[in-house]
Design an enzyme around this catalytic site. Sequence first.
Site, PDB file in Angstrom:
ATOM      1  N   GLY A 261      49.007  -6.578  49.731  1.00 36.67           N
ATOM      2  CA  GLY A 261      49.882  -7.701  49.427  1.00 36.67           C
ATOM      3  C   GLY A 261      49.188  -8.971  48.981  1.00 36.67           C
ATOM      4  N   GLU A 298      44.518  -2.659  52.747  1.00 34.49           N
ATOM      5  CA  GLU A 298      45.003  -1.791  51.668  1.00 34.49           C
ATOM      6  C   GLU A 298      45.299  -2.608  50.405  1.00 34.49           C
ATOM      7  OE1 GLU A 298      48.560  -0.135  53.336  1.00 34.49           O
ATOM      8  OE2 GLU A 298      47.494   1.337  54.536  1.00 34.49           O
ATOM      9  N   PRO A 299      44.311  -3.257  49.844  1.00 33.63           N
ATOM     10  CA  PRO A 299      44.579  -4.104  48.676  1.00 33.63           C
ATOM     11  C   PRO A 299      44.756  -3.277  47.404  1.00 33.63           C
ATOM     12  CG  PRO A 299      42.233  -4.015  49.085  1.00 33.63           C
ATOM     13  CD  PRO A 299      42.884  -3.224  50.184  1.00 33.63           C
ATOM     14  N   CYS A 381      65.580   0.986  23.412  1.00 32.38           N
ATOM     15  CA  CYS A 381      66.983   0.658  23.157  1.00 32.38           C
ATOM     16  C   CYS A 381      67.682   0.179  24.416  1.00 32.38           C
ATOM     17  CB  CYS A 381      67.692   1.869  22.580  1.00 32.38           C
ATOM     18  SG  CYS A 381      66.893   2.390  21.075  1.00 32.38           S
ATOM     19  N   GLU A 382      67.282  -0.948  24.919  1.00 33.19           N
ATOM     20  CA  GLU A 382      67.923  -1.600  26.072  1.00 33.19           C
ATOM     21  C   GLU A 382      67.719  -3.100  25.906  1.00 33.19           C
ATOM     22  OE1 GLU A 382      68.431  -0.317  29.693  1.00 33.19           O
ATOM     23  OE2 GLU A 382      67.804   1.766  29.371  1.00 33.19           O
ATOM     24  N   TYR A 410      50.168  -1.968  38.670  1.00 33.75           N
ATOM     25  CA  TYR A 410      51.565  -1.586  38.473  1.00 33.75           C
ATOM     26  C   TYR A 410      51.961  -1.660  36.998  1.00 33.75           C
ATOM     27  CZ  TYR A 410      51.169  -2.353  43.445  1.00 33.75           C
ATOM     28  OH  TYR A 410      50.738  -2.313  44.737  1.00 33.75           O
TER      29      TYR A 410
HETATM   30  N1  LLP Z   1      49.993  -0.674  51.278  1.00 34.64           N
HETATM   31  C1  LLP Z   1      51.265  -0.241  51.221  1.00 34.64           C
HETATM   32  C2  LLP Z   1      51.814   0.532  52.340  1.00 34.64           C
HETATM   33  C3  LLP Z   1      52.059  -0.546  50.103  1.00 34.64           C
HETATM   34  O1  LLP Z   1      53.314  -0.131  50.059  1.00 34.64           O
HETATM   35  C4  LLP Z   1      51.498  -1.303  49.051  1.00 34.64           C
HETATM   36  C5  LLP Z   1      52.306  -1.645  47.883  1.00 34.64           C
HETATM   37  C6  LLP Z   1      50.155  -1.705  49.137  1.00 34.64           C
HETATM   38  C7  LLP Z   1      49.439  -1.378  50.267  1.00 34.64           C
HETATM   39  C8  LLP Z   1      49.456  -2.474  48.073  1.00 34.64           C
HETATM   40  O2  LLP Z   1      50.041  -3.711  47.825  1.00 34.64           O
HETATM   41  P1  LLP Z   1      49.272  -4.743  46.874  1.00 34.64           P
HETATM   42  O3  LLP Z   1      47.957  -5.098  47.520  1.00 34.64           O
HETATM   43  O4  LLP Z   1      49.050  -4.092  45.551  1.00 34.64           O
HETATM   44  O5  LLP Z   1      50.165  -5.905  46.767  1.00 34.64           O
HETATM   45  N2  LLP Z   1      55.527  -2.519  41.804  1.00 34.64           N
HETATM   46  C9  LLP Z   1      55.451  -3.807  42.448  1.00 34.64           C
HETATM   47  C10 LLP Z   1      54.618  -3.794  43.695  1.00 34.64           C
HETATM   48  C11 LLP Z   1      55.048  -2.756  44.697  1.00 34.64           C
HETATM   49  C12 LLP Z   1      54.128  -2.703  45.867  1.00 34.64           C
HETATM   50  C13 LLP Z   1      54.398  -1.492  46.649  1.00 34.64           C
HETATM   51  N3  LLP Z   1      53.547  -1.340  47.778  1.00 34.64           N
HETATM   52  C14 LLP Z   1      54.954  -4.820  41.445  1.00 34.64           C
HETATM   53  O6  LLP Z   1      54.709  -4.458  40.293  1.00 34.64           O
HETATM   54  O7  LLP Z   1      54.849  -5.999  41.765  1.00 34.64           O
END
Ligand code: LLP
Length: 456
Positions: A261, A298-299, A381-382, A410
């Site tokens: 996150g 978990e980055p 086409c949206e 993503y």
């Molecule tokens: N750990 C878990 C359990 C997760 O569900 C996620 C992301 C992460 C770690 C990694 O999060 P990060 O460090 O990348 O913020 N598609 C969306 C983001 C969805 C995130 C889903 N889970 C976007 O494009 O913003």
Amino acid sequence: MDHFEYRDGRLFCEQIDLSELAHRAGTPLYVYSAATLLLHYDRLAQAFAELNPLICFSVKSCPNIHVLRLLASRGSGLDVVSGGELYRARMARVPMDKVVYAGVGKTDDEIRDALGRLGDDRHDPSHVPDADQPIGLFNIESESEFQTLASIARSLGAGTPEMASPEAALRVNPDVDPKTHKYTSTGLKETKFGVDLERARAFFARFGRDRSARLTGLHLHLGSPITDPNVYVRALEKSLALSDDLERDGFPICTLDIGGGFAADYTTGLAPSFDQYARAIVPMLRERAARGLRIILEPGRTICANAGVLLARVLYVKESGDRKFVVCDAGMHTLIRPALYGAFHFIWPAAVGPDHEPTERALRPNVQGTLEECDVVGPVCESGDFLAKDRPLPPVARGDLLTVFGAGAYGMSMASRYNSHPLPAEILVDGDQALVVRRRESYEDLVMHELEAEEL
Ligand code: LLP
């Protein structure tokens, strides 16, 4: 800080001129910088070094196995959420004990696979590295999932000298608002993920002494992106209080996985630095880590978002009503974040005159030259197919190359073949070398699974 910069009006990724690269490799094209991926990984690792954490890069953010391999070479583990991601982790030859597995909907086969015991022809162990190795940690999202894990593990002989019982962490929702898009807020009480804090106590009382699966950890993932480090502080306060209660009840917590996150600089200066996150989080965990608590991070985004760009070719420039549209060959099928979350990605031509060389990434960067407001849209086409709306851009013309910044997370992982557009290629740049790490799909690829109709 990343390795994408303009030199005399031309955008470079490390030593590679992106206009030349796009000429050779075609568009739309994802380009990643190896040096940036490693820089972000190293900075995060340094900031949290005192906790000696296991950093598990979140595969869903950028799953290309070459990216996974690169980060693993620095010591990274992986956070996976499906059998497919686990397969990628194995193909990337990441040590299985550094793999953690979350996700609300793990199938029985996925669980068996993660225990190193899938053992059927869907997944021939002789072709998959370490297919018989179990993962390091299951992040459990519900009572019924724990029961399923324990029962599968028991049936495979877990808890005997031949097979250690899998380790599990309960995913809890500390009910803290991450103040991000509602689709990516996960740590609130009423989400589909994990269990709330009250339920967590009952959960341990019920399953904490199971021998087939050892419930020894807590997992949280609050949402994404989180730009306020205090969100972690508030969630940790609640989770550590829970951990202390559990310990008092005879359930010692050995692992605390605080999820991902951490934000990324979609605009210059938007995200707190790794040190700012660490200054908030490390003091809360320092003593516990010293006493042996294993910390997992978990980055995803914070490592790879600004390590990647999307290159798109301008196909047409047109006007309709009062609006000006820049139609390019990338759209919601290539990068869905603007359409799905209203996300901002800085977009700028890959080659500009001196008056338009940006020194920052912002809605309206500080440049001398004139800008025109446009909608940057794709070929799909949206009406929801856009990369940017009302965006001030330097004048662009058919054939120009646009760069969509911050697209490493993503981006490709959420790309689709909608409207039967083949998936783009991916390039990993390392210094002056550009490696095609995923070839561009062809029309044959689009239909290859449909050519032969078979009777079931
Ligand atoms: N750990 C878990 C359990 C997760 O569900 C996620 C992301 C992460 C770690 C990694 O999060 P990060 O460090 O990348 O913020 N598609 C969306 C983001 C969805 C995130 C889903 N889970 C976007 O494009 O913003």
